[in-house]
Design an enzyme around this catalytic site. Structure first.
Site, short mmCIF file in Angstrom:
data_model
loop_
_atom_site.label_atom_id
_atom_site.label_comp_id
_atom_site.label_asym_id
_atom_site.label_seq_id
_atom_site.Cartn_x
_atom_site.Cartn_y
_atom_site.Cartn_z
N TRP A 1 66.79 13.90 -0.49
CA TRP A 1 65.57 13.46 -1.19
C TRP A 1 65.38 11.97 -0.88
O TRP A 1 66.31 11.18 -1.09
CB TRP A 1 65.79 13.70 -2.69
CG TRP A 1 64.63 13.36 -3.56
CD1 TRP A 1 63.32 13.72 -3.37
CD2 TRP A 1 64.65 12.58 -4.76
NE1 TRP A 1 62.55 13.25 -4.40
CE2 TRP A 1 63.34 12.54 -5.26
CE3 TRP A 1 65.67 11.92 -5.47
CZ2 TRP A 1 63.00 11.87 -6.44
CZ3 TRP A 1 65.33 11.27 -6.65
CH2 TRP A 1 64.02 11.24 -7.11
N ASP B 1 73.69 16.12 -7.68
CA ASP B 1 72.34 16.05 -8.23
C ASP B 1 71.85 17.48 -8.39
O ASP B 1 71.71 18.21 -7.41
CB ASP B 1 71.45 15.26 -7.25
CG ASP B 1 70.05 15.04 -7.79
OD1 ASP B 1 69.73 15.53 -8.89
OD2 ASP B 1 69.25 14.36 -7.10
N ALA C 1 68.82 19.43 -9.86
CA ALA C 1 67.46 19.25 -10.41
C ALA C 1 66.69 20.56 -10.49
O ALA C 1 65.57 20.58 -11.01
CB ALA C 1 66.70 18.25 -9.55
N LYS D 1 61.99 20.38 -13.93
CA LYS D 1 61.45 21.58 -13.27
C LYS D 1 61.76 22.84 -14.07
O LYS D 1 60.87 23.66 -14.30
CB LYS D 1 62.01 21.73 -11.85
CG LYS D 1 62.44 20.43 -11.18
CD LYS D 1 61.30 19.71 -10.51
CE LYS D 1 61.73 18.28 -10.20
NZ LYS D 1 60.98 17.61 -9.18
C1 LMR Z 1 59.94 15.97 -5.15
O1 LMR Z 1 60.93 15.89 -4.42
O2 LMR Z 1 58.80 16.22 -4.71
C2 LMR Z 1 60.09 15.77 -6.63
O3 LMR Z 1 61.42 15.58 -6.96
C3 LMR Z 1 59.18 14.74 -7.17
C4 LMR Z 1 59.58 13.36 -6.80
O4 LMR Z 1 59.74 12.55 -7.73
O5 LMR Z 1 59.71 13.04 -5.61
#
Ligand code: LMR
Length: 394
Positions: A127, A208, A210, A243
């Site tokens: 991410w 992590d 999520a 989520k």
């Molecule tokens: C994403 O990866 O799109 C979500 O976790 C929202 C974000 O905050 O980036």
């Protein structure tokens, strides 16, 4: 002073949200930001959340401060959801945080506080905000191989080779389930091998998680995290409720620090409280309270898990439909990985130029690294996307 501020590179996911908003084309398809959408394109408030909110409105008599670590009832309920009975409660120090990102940020703060020279190993890709926050805090990152764009799966041999370089004091950041951005996940044999390697290198795992409940189910999605937490001397877990409870804007998350040595829990807990105080003092309470009510009430919990399960199964159907439509149009099985991936995301594995072409020519919005939010699709847009992918020669 303000004239000396430097412009920052735009966050790719958030910039794409804006581009999508500004596009006047009616047929546009949003596969960008990681937000669940139903078949009508809405991100609904879950019925269990609505019910809990109503009850809370009727029963809540004060909004005075709760505590620097948030409500202990929330920590207990979330520790139970994420860790089950994998580790004794006395071994877990926990702090409520503003969302999963808050938990990630506080975990990095704790790492830096505990070991200023720690390096954090991150999957390639991960991410983007993981790296952005680490850079902002000045923590060194080391990337480890993860995604194999040929097969659409995990390059497990490469991952293991790279993680073998970690040293005691280093941190290995893992995604508990539903890897963001790729959708490619470890199986339990691989989780076991990673755990053994962590024990061997002495690196500290940070997980992590999520998207618990978006992949193979609530219990299944936590299995890797539980295995690691019950095996290694210490680990950090950042959990998000955004989520799986659909409470994105309420900013609800929990950071857990697990140690095999329960005598460390008190000091770790105090440090988490200190770090919360330095950054934002008391964490938000509203979303945490709703989550606690749902997890501790049999009826609300059953309603919530049924809704979550429906969301999960809906995404699996969309995956199957997309993979089979692509199979039909291209006459090849090379997109079969889309049905194997789990969670909200899949990385298509194409170039930024093709992603741009899909946006310009077909009004299809995916992140530049070709991450697609599968929940952004519906029965009508699956064939459109498949045709666009086939036409673009991806
Ligand atoms: C994403 O990866 O799109 C979500 O976790 C929202 C974000 O905050 O980036």
């Amino acid at each position: 002073m303000f004239e000396s501020l430097k412009p920052q590179p735009a966050d790719k996911i958030l910039a794409l949200m804006q581009l999508y908003k500004d596009d006047p084309r009616a047929e546009k398809v949003d596969l960008g930001v990681g937000v669940y959408k139903d078949a009508t394109g809405l991100t609904p408030v879950m019925a269990a959340i609505k019910a809990a909110e109503k009850q809370l409105w009727e029963e809540q008599t004060t909004k005075t401060y709760v505590g620097l670590l948030g409500d202990p009832g929330f920590s207990d309920a979330m520790i139970d959801l994420v860790l089950g009975d994998a580790v004794p409660r006395a071994n877990v120090a926990a702090a409520a945080t503003p969302g999963g990102t808050g938990a990630v940020r506080q975990a990095f703060e704790l790492i830096q506080y505990g070991n200023p020279s720690a390096r954090v190993f991150v999957s390639d890709p991960t991410w983007p905000n993981h790296i952005s926050i680490l850079n902002y805090l000045g923590i060194e990152t080391v990337s480890y191989r993860y995604f194999d764009s040929e097969s659409g799966g995990v390059n497990f041999a490469g991952m293991m080779e790279d993680l073998a370089e970690a040293k005691p004091g280093d941190v290995v950041l893992l995604h508990g389930c539903c890897h963001n951005p790729t959708g490619a996940n470890l199986n339990m044999t691989e989780w076991q091998a990673v755990t053994d390697l962590l024990l061997k290198t002495g690196a500290l795992p940070m997980i992590d998680i999520a998207y618990q409940g978006f992949g193979d189910g609530l219990e299944e999605d936590a299995a890797g995290t539980r295995l690691v937490a019950s095996s290694v001397p210490e680990c950090l877990i950042a959990a998000s409720c955004s989520k799986n409870f659909g409470i994105y804007r309420e900013r609800t998350g929990l950071l857990m620090a697990v140690s095999q040595d329960a005598s460390k829990t008190g000091l770790t807990r105090d440090t988490l409280a200190f770090l919360n105080r330095q950054n934002y003092s008391f964490p938000p309470d509203h979303g945490a309270r709703l989550v606690t009510m749902i997890l501790t009430d049999e009826t609300l919990r059953a309603q919530w898990s049924a809704e979550l399960e429906q969301m999960r199964l809906g995404m699996l159907v969309l995956r199957e439909q997309l993979a089979s439509e692509l199979q039909r149009l291209t006459g090849s099985d090379r997109f079969g990985f889309l049905a194997q991936h789990r969670g909200m995301f899949s990385r298509l594995g194409t170039s930024p130029e093709k992603v741009e072409e899909l946006r310009k020519e077909h009004a299809i919005y995916m992140v530049g690294d070709s991450r697609m939010n599968i929940a952004g699709l519906n029965a009508k847009t699956v064939p459109l996307l498949a045709k666009a992918i086939a036409d673009a020669g991806v």
